[in-house]
Design a protein around this motif. Structure first.
Motif, PDB file in Angstrom:
ATOM      1  N   ALA A 133       0.855  -1.193   0.000  1.00  0.00           N
ATOM      2  CA  ALA A 133       0.000   0.000   0.000  1.00  0.00           C
ATOM      3  C   ALA A 133       0.885   1.235   0.000  1.00  0.00           C
ATOM      4  N   LEU A 134       0.820   2.023  -1.059  1.00  0.00           N
ATOM      5  CA  LEU A 134       1.655   3.208  -1.202  1.00  0.00           C
ATOM      6  C   LEU A 134       0.784   4.461  -1.123  1.00  0.00           C
ATOM      7  N   TYR A 135       1.205   5.398  -0.297  1.00  0.00           N
ATOM      8  CA  TYR A 135       0.461   6.637  -0.090  1.00  0.00           C
ATOM      9  C   TYR A 135       1.252   7.800  -0.689  1.00  0.00           C
ATOM     10  N   ALA A 136       0.644   8.474  -1.651  1.00  0.00           N
ATOM     11  CA  ALA A 136       1.320   9.568  -2.359  1.00  0.00           C
ATOM     12  C   ALA A 136       0.934  10.908  -1.750  1.00  0.00           C
ATOM     13  N   GLY A 137       1.954  11.666  -1.358  1.00  0.00           N
ATOM     14  CA  GLY A 137       1.714  12.976  -0.774  1.00  0.00           C
ATOM     15  C   GLY A 137       2.706  13.994  -1.283  1.00  0.00           C
ATOM     16  N   ALA A 138       2.341  15.251  -1.179  1.00  0.00           N
ATOM     17  CA  ALA A 138       3.219  16.335  -1.636  1.00  0.00           C
ATOM     18  C   ALA A 138       3.212  17.457  -0.607  1.00  0.00           C
ATOM     19  N   ALA A 183       3.648   6.660 -12.785  1.00  0.00           N
ATOM     20  CA  ALA A 183       4.544   5.557 -13.152  1.00  0.00           C
ATOM     21  C   ALA A 183       4.105   4.259 -12.494  1.00  0.00           C
ATOM     22  N   VAL A 184       3.693   4.344 -11.242  1.00  0.00           N
ATOM     23  CA  VAL A 184       3.198   3.154 -10.546  1.00  0.00           C
ATOM     24  C   VAL A 184       1.903   2.671 -11.194  1.00  0.00           C
ATOM     25  N   ALA A 185       1.002   3.599 -11.495  1.00  0.00           N
ATOM     26  CA  ALA A 185      -0.276   3.233 -12.098  1.00  0.00           C
ATOM     27  C   ALA A 185      -0.084   2.576 -13.458  1.00  0.00           C
ATOM     28  N   ALA A 186       0.943   2.998 -14.185  1.00  0.00           N
ATOM     29  CA  ALA A 186       1.214   2.449 -15.516  1.00  0.00           C
ATOM     30  C   ALA A 186       2.017   1.153 -15.461  1.00  0.00           C
ATOM     31  N   ALA A 235       6.798  -6.551  -7.242  1.00  0.00           N
ATOM     32  CA  ALA A 235       5.563  -7.055  -6.651  1.00  0.00           C
ATOM     33  C   ALA A 235       4.962  -8.142  -7.531  1.00  0.00           C
ATOM     34  N   GLY A 236       5.060  -7.974  -8.842  1.00  0.00           N
ATOM     35  CA  GLY A 236       4.550  -8.994  -9.751  1.00  0.00           C
ATOM     36  C   GLY A 236       5.269 -10.315  -9.592  1.00  0.00           C
ATOM     37  N   VAL A 237       6.588 -10.255  -9.461  1.00  0.00           N
ATOM     38  CA  VAL A 237       7.377 -11.469  -9.261  1.00  0.00           C
ATOM     39  C   VAL A 237       6.989 -12.146  -7.953  1.00  0.00           C
ATOM     40  N   GLN A 238       6.714 -11.338  -6.926  1.00  0.00           N
ATOM     41  CA  GLN A 238       6.400 -11.878  -5.604  1.00  0.00           C
ATOM     42  C   GLN A 238       4.923 -12.249  -5.447  1.00  0.00           C
ATOM     43  N   GLY A 239       4.119 -11.945  -6.444  1.00  0.00           N
ATOM     44  CA  GLY A 239       2.703 -12.243  -6.328  1.00  0.00           C
ATOM     45  C   GLY A 239       2.003 -11.380  -5.298  1.00  0.00           C
ATOM     46  N   ALA A 240       2.481 -10.154  -5.138  1.00  0.00           N
ATOM     47  CA  ALA A 240       1.898  -9.238  -4.156  1.00  0.00           C
ATOM     48  C   ALA A 240       0.943  -8.273  -4.831  1.00  0.00           C
ATOM     49  N   GLY A 241      -0.161  -7.984  -4.173  1.00  0.00           N
ATOM     50  CA  GLY A 241      -1.050  -6.941  -4.646  1.00  0.00           C
ATOM     51  C   GLY A 241      -0.410  -5.582  -4.439  1.00  0.00           C
ATOM     52  N   LEU A 242      -0.799  -4.612  -5.240  1.00  0.00           N
ATOM     53  CA  LEU A 242      -0.211  -3.276  -5.160  1.00  0.00           C
ATOM     54  C   LEU A 242      -1.318  -2.247  -5.303  1.00  0.00           C
ATOM     55  N   GLU A 243      -1.405  -1.354  -4.313  1.00  0.00           N
ATOM     56  CA  GLU A 243      -2.375  -0.270  -4.357  1.00  0.00           C
ATOM     57  C   GLU A 243      -1.653   1.038  -4.088  1.00  0.00           C
ATOM     58  N   ALA A 244      -2.012   2.073  -4.839  1.00  0.00           N
ATOM     59  CA  ALA A 244      -1.439   3.406  -4.642  1.00  0.00           C
ATOM     60  C   ALA A 244      -2.574   4.396  -4.422  1.00  0.00           C
TER      61      ALA A 244
END
Length: 297
Positions: free
Chosen positions: A59-64, A80-83, A92-101
């Motif tokens: 889970a990645l949280y984007a802030g500025a 870049a993460v979304a793409a 994360a793909g190699v590890q089979g992990a879900g990814l949310e930003a």
């Protein structure tokens, strides 16, 4: 005449949630085998013997923040993460992990903490609650991290306020870090960890605190990714050290102060590969070691 009740604070629900967190499960691990230690940690928190990790989520949280880092940095990295073009996506793909930003209003940056409090109590509490949404996917292991520029500034300021020492101990940007803590200390009691958070941390830090706390309540193990996640853990540790008993430090990065803060939290990193990048890279890399530890009896 009865005394009036103290005014309610937006932080009251957060404090109550922390107070009601279940007791940490006992671990029966003894010895110096690190793989066995990781295995025992997973077993204690998941209740599974042998342990297994089936639904890890990054889970990645984007802030500025105003005036911190290149203009548009968080937006560029979030896209870049979304793409699927960021390093964390491939690992994360190699590890089979879900990814949310999560976009934490990056087009409306928080103030530079050297000039003004990052958030009001209301905004900080709401952002912490938003951070808890990462648990909606029901992960069995959470890897929380951030997408933000110059994360050592906010992390260093929180570490300075909660742990002490000198600004130069915690960040190469020692002057703005010192200025932020000096200003905040003149406005609030920074011994209150939640006040230190709202004064000095960005929205991404507040969301991390919420995610880590929600995982604690749900007894979900956490791999802390990077300096920002360590600083978020420090906020909870200052409330009650038991609130981060479910956390392991995935790695120690190159940011000044990261290793020092992990030591203060009593967290020994799983790996040390001099990974400078935040954005979940160290956490999802350490996931490989955690999966190997699941095979240790």
């Amino acid at each position: 005449m009865t005394a009036s009740s103290p005014a309610a604070s937006p932080f009251d629900d957060i404090r109550q949630l922390a107070a009601d967190a279940p007791a940490a499960p006992a671990s029966t691990f003894e010895g110096g085998d690190r793989l066995a230690e990781i295995s025992a940690w997973l077993t204690a928190w998941t209740g599974k013997t042998p342990p297994v990790v089936l639904r890890p989520v990054v889970a990645l949280y984007a802030g500025a923040r105003q005036g911190v880092g290149p203009r548009g940095y968080a937006r560029e990295r979030l896209e870049a993460v979304a793409a699927g073009g960021a390093n964390v996506c491939r690992i994360a793909g190699v590890q089979g992990a879900g990814l949310e930003a999560f976009d934490l209003a990056i087009d409306r940056p928080t103030p530079d903490a050297a000039a003004k409090a990052s958030m009001s109590e209301k905004e900080c509490a709401a952002t912490m609650a938003f951070g808890m949404e990462a648990l909606a996917k029901q992960p069995d292991l959470l890897i929380p991290g951030v997408i933000a520029a110059e994360t050592d500034r906010a992390a260093g300021a929180i570490a300075l306020a909660l742990v002490g020492g000198e600004a130069s101990d915690w960040s190469d940007a020692s002057e703005p870090v010192a200025a932020a803590v000096t200003r905040a200390a003149g406005e609030d009691n920074l011994s209150d960890p939640l006040q230190a958070l709202r004064q000095l941390g960005g929205r991404e830090t507040a969301a991390l605190v919420g995610a880590i706390l929600a995982a604690r309540v749900q007894k979900i193990p956490v791999l802390l990714d990077g300096y920002a996640a360590a600083a978020a853990a420090a906020v909870l540790h200052a409330i009650d050290p038991a609130l981060i008993a479910h956390c392991q430090a995935s790695h120690v990065g190159t940011a000044k102060g990261h290793a020092r803060l992990l030591e203060a939290l009593g967290k020994r990193p799983l790996i040390n590969l001099d990974i400078a990048e935040e954005e979940g890279v160290g956490g999802v890399t350490a996931l490989a070691l955690v999966r190997l530890a699941c095979e240790v009896r």
